[in-house]
Write a protein that holds these residues in place. Structure first.
Motif, mmCIF file in Angstrom:
data_model
loop_
_atom_site.group_PDB
_atom_site.id
_atom_site.type_symbol
_atom_site.label_atom_id
_atom_site.label_comp_id
_atom_site.label_asym_id
_atom_site.label_seq_id
_atom_site.Cartn_x
_atom_site.Cartn_y
_atom_site.Cartn_z
ATOM 1 N N ALA A 133 10.388 8.439 75.709
ATOM 2 C CA ALA A 133 10.474 8.084 74.289
ATOM 3 C C ALA A 133 11.100 9.262 73.557
ATOM 4 O O ALA A 133 10.557 10.374 73.583
ATOM 5 C CB ALA A 133 9.097 7.780 73.714
ATOM 6 N N PHE A 134 12.234 9.026 72.909
ATOM 7 C CA PHE A 134 13.033 10.100 72.300
ATOM 8 C C PHE A 134 13.230 9.767 70.824
ATOM 9 O O PHE A 134 14.000 8.879 70.474
ATOM 10 C CB PHE A 134 14.378 10.180 73.016
ATOM 11 C CG PHE A 134 15.178 11.428 72.764
ATOM 12 C CD1 PHE A 134 15.649 11.735 71.498
ATOM 13 C CD2 PHE A 134 15.472 12.283 73.799
ATOM 14 C CE1 PHE A 134 16.400 12.869 71.273
ATOM 15 C CE2 PHE A 134 16.225 13.431 73.592
ATOM 16 C CZ PHE A 134 16.682 13.734 72.331
ATOM 17 N N GLY A 135 12.518 10.469 69.934
ATOM 18 C CA GLY A 135 12.587 10.172 68.509
ATOM 19 C C GLY A 135 13.187 11.299 67.709
ATOM 20 O O GLY A 135 12.912 12.477 67.968
ATOM 21 N N LEU A 136 14.036 10.942 66.730
ATOM 22 C CA LEU A 136 14.693 11.936 65.888
ATOM 23 C C LEU A 136 14.339 11.713 64.420
ATOM 24 O O LEU A 136 14.335 10.579 63.933
ATOM 25 C CB LEU A 136 16.210 11.867 66.041
ATOM 26 C CG LEU A 136 16.786 12.080 67.432
ATOM 27 C CD1 LEU A 136 17.090 10.736 68.091
ATOM 28 C CD2 LEU A 136 18.067 12.902 67.387
ATOM 29 N N SER A 137 14.081 12.821 63.719
ATOM 30 C CA SER A 137 13.778 12.780 62.295
ATOM 31 C C SER A 137 14.271 14.076 61.671
ATOM 32 O O SER A 137 14.393 15.088 62.365
ATOM 33 C CB SER A 137 12.268 12.631 62.081
ATOM 34 O OG SER A 137 11.919 12.780 60.724
ATOM 35 N N THR A 138 14.596 14.052 60.390
ATOM 36 C CA THR A 138 14.911 15.312 59.713
ATOM 37 C C THR A 138 13.652 15.887 59.071
ATOM 38 O O THR A 138 13.378 17.083 59.182
ATOM 39 C CB THR A 138 16.007 15.119 58.658
ATOM 40 O OG1 THR A 138 15.649 14.068 57.767
ATOM 41 C CG2 THR A 138 17.335 14.787 59.323
ATOM 42 N N SER A 139 12.850 15.051 58.452
ATOM 43 C CA SER A 139 11.642 15.530 57.761
ATOM 44 C C SER A 139 10.488 15.781 58.725
ATOM 45 O O SER A 139 9.648 16.647 58.487
ATOM 46 C CB SER A 139 11.196 14.512 56.717
ATOM 47 O OG SER A 139 10.716 13.330 57.344
ATOM 48 N N GLY A 140 10.427 14.984 59.790
ATOM 49 C CA GLY A 140 9.286 15.048 60.695
ATOM 50 C C GLY A 140 8.090 14.265 60.193
ATOM 51 O O GLY A 140 7.013 14.308 60.792
ATOM 52 N N ASN A 141 8.279 13.503 59.112
ATOM 53 C CA ASN A 141 7.159 12.795 58.492
ATOM 54 C C ASN A 141 7.266 11.273 58.577
ATOM 55 O O ASN A 141 6.487 10.576 57.926
ATOM 56 C CB ASN A 141 7.043 13.204 57.023
ATOM 57 C CG ASN A 141 6.673 14.657 56.859
ATOM 58 O OD1 ASN A 141 5.851 15.195 57.592
ATOM 59 N ND2 ASN A 141 7.282 15.324 55.890
ATOM 60 N N SER A 142 8.195 10.759 59.343
ATOM 61 C CA SER A 142 8.396 9.309 59.416
ATOM 62 C C SER A 142 7.220 8.649 60.128
ATOM 63 O O SER A 142 6.976 8.898 61.311
ATOM 64 C CB SER A 142 9.696 8.989 60.153
ATOM 65 O OG SER A 142 10.801 9.597 59.521
ATOM 66 N N VAL A 143 6.523 7.783 59.412
ATOM 67 C CA VAL A 143 5.321 7.157 59.969
ATOM 68 C C VAL A 143 5.660 6.305 61.181
ATOM 69 O O VAL A 143 4.900 6.281 62.166
ATOM 70 C CB VAL A 143 4.608 6.315 58.891
ATOM 71 C CG1 VAL A 143 3.416 5.580 59.495
ATOM 72 C CG2 VAL A 143 4.155 7.190 57.740
ATOM 73 N N ASN A 144 6.797 5.606 61.140
ATOM 74 C CA ASN A 144 7.111 4.742 62.281
ATOM 75 C C ASN A 144 7.431 5.552 63.539
ATOM 76 O O ASN A 144 7.212 5.079 64.656
ATOM 77 C CB ASN A 144 8.235 3.753 61.952
ATOM 78 C CG ASN A 144 9.500 4.404 61.437
ATOM 79 O OD1 ASN A 144 9.629 5.622 61.393
ATOM 80 N ND2 ASN A 144 10.456 3.578 61.029
ATOM 81 N N LEU A 145 7.931 6.788 63.384
ATOM 82 C CA LEU A 145 8.125 7.642 64.557
ATOM 83 C C LEU A 145 6.782 8.128 65.101
ATOM 84 O O LEU A 145 6.567 8.159 66.320
ATOM 85 C CB LEU A 145 9.009 8.844 64.214
ATOM 86 C CG LEU A 145 10.497 8.676 64.575
ATOM 87 C CD1 LEU A 145 11.172 7.711 63.609
ATOM 88 C CD2 LEU A 145 11.207 10.012 64.595
ATOM 89 N N GLY A 172 2.256 18.101 64.216
ATOM 90 C CA GLY A 172 0.805 18.084 64.368
ATOM 91 C C GLY A 172 0.305 17.089 65.391
ATOM 92 O O GLY A 172 -0.912 16.989 65.617
ATOM 93 N N LEU A 173 1.216 16.349 66.027
ATOM 94 C CA LEU A 173 0.805 15.362 67.028
ATOM 95 C C LEU A 173 0.307 16.063 68.287
ATOM 96 O O LEU A 173 1.030 16.848 68.903
ATOM 97 C CB LEU A 173 1.971 14.441 67.381
ATOM 98 C CG LEU A 173 2.252 13.262 66.459
ATOM 99 C CD1 LEU A 173 3.488 12.512 66.936
ATOM 100 C CD2 LEU A 173 1.062 12.312 66.418
ATOM 101 N N GLU A 174 -0.895 15.742 68.710
ATOM 102 C CA GLU A 174 -1.418 16.299 69.950
ATOM 103 C C GLU A 174 -0.916 15.483 71.133
ATOM 104 O O GLU A 174 -0.922 14.256 71.105
ATOM 105 C CB GLU A 174 -2.945 16.293 69.932
ATOM 106 C CG GLU A 174 -3.552 17.231 68.899
ATOM 107 C CD GLU A 174 -5.059 17.300 68.992
ATOM 108 O OE1 GLU A 174 -5.613 16.708 69.942
ATOM 109 O OE2 GLU A 174 -5.678 17.920 68.123
ATOM 110 N N GLY A 175 -0.462 16.178 72.166
ATOM 111 C CA GLY A 175 -0.034 15.494 73.373
ATOM 112 C C GLY A 175 1.453 15.237 73.466
ATOM 113 O O GLY A 175 1.928 14.734 74.491
#
Length: 222
Positions: A133-145, A172-175
């Motif tokens: 699973a490879f997710g990209l964001s600029t803010s890092g706050n996207s709930v769907n990611l 802040g995601l653990e794992g």
């Protein structure tokens, strides 16, 4: 916009002066992205190599790559999938799918359930242990990611994230297996540096796959 391109608002009718402002702005931005790329490489070079090794292991075991993001990061997610799936030349094509491309699925999930599950539900349907699973964001706050990464971790998938600023909530995601943060307040510079990172990941993944298939050989194909 005024801060990014002050020459557009100067009201100066001197063409030479305007062109000099454009030149200076271009040089400053080029220097900025070079310095940012170097900073990311110095800090995360070993982690990028480790991530590529894990991705190569996943592909060797039959894993598939699922990419996702919003807005400009959606376009980058599609770029990642296309790069792995259809690299051209003698590079090995690898199974990859961007979860942003099926508009019917994305809009149905967003309308019927909520936009926060647009990627998580697709991973729930397609993802299996050993996939990526490879997710990209600029803010890092996207709930769907965040929801997608949580679903991926529940399914035993390798998780790779990219974010800007200080990493946002994704940090802040653990794992989470790997997170690459581009420390910049500029969305433009963040996405430019992220593009460099995922191209390096692709190249190192290809090299790891080729080296495993050709032990003792040199010069993997580009």
């Amino acid at each position: 916009m005024r801060d990014l391109y002050p020459f557009l608002y100067s009201g100066d009718s001197d063409l030479e002066a305007v062109l000099e402002d454009v030149r200076r702005s271009t040089v400053d931005k080029a220097n900025e992205i070079v310095a940012l790329r170097r900073e990311v490489l110095d800090r995360d070079g070993a982690k990028i190599a480790s991530c590529a090794g894990r991705m190569a292991e996943a592909f060797r075991a039959g894993g598939r790559l699922f990419t996702f993001g919003n807005g400009g990061s959606s376009t980058d997610a599609q770029d990642v999938a296309a790069l792995f799936l259809n690299p051209g030349g003698e590079a090995r094509p690898l199974p990859a799918l961007a979860l942003t491309t099926d508009i019917a699925v994305v809009t149905a999930l967003s309308n019927d359930v909520g936009f926060e599950v647009a990627f998580a539900r697709q991973l729930a349907a397609f993802g299996r242990p050993g996939d990526i699973a490879f997710g990209l964001s600029t803010s890092g706050n996207s709930v769907n990611l965040i929801r997608a990464f949580e679903e991926a971790m529940r399914r035993g998938m390798l998780t790779v994230g990219m974010a800007g600023y200080t990493g946002g909530q994704i940090a802040g995601l653990e794992g989470l297996d790997f997170l690459f943060v581009v420390p910049s307040p500029s969305v433009h510079r963040i996405q430019e540096a992220q593009t460099t990172v995922f191209h390096v990941l692709w190249e190192l993944t290809q090299e790891a796959l080729w080296s495993r298939a050709h032990p003792g050989a040199y010069d993997p194909p580009e």
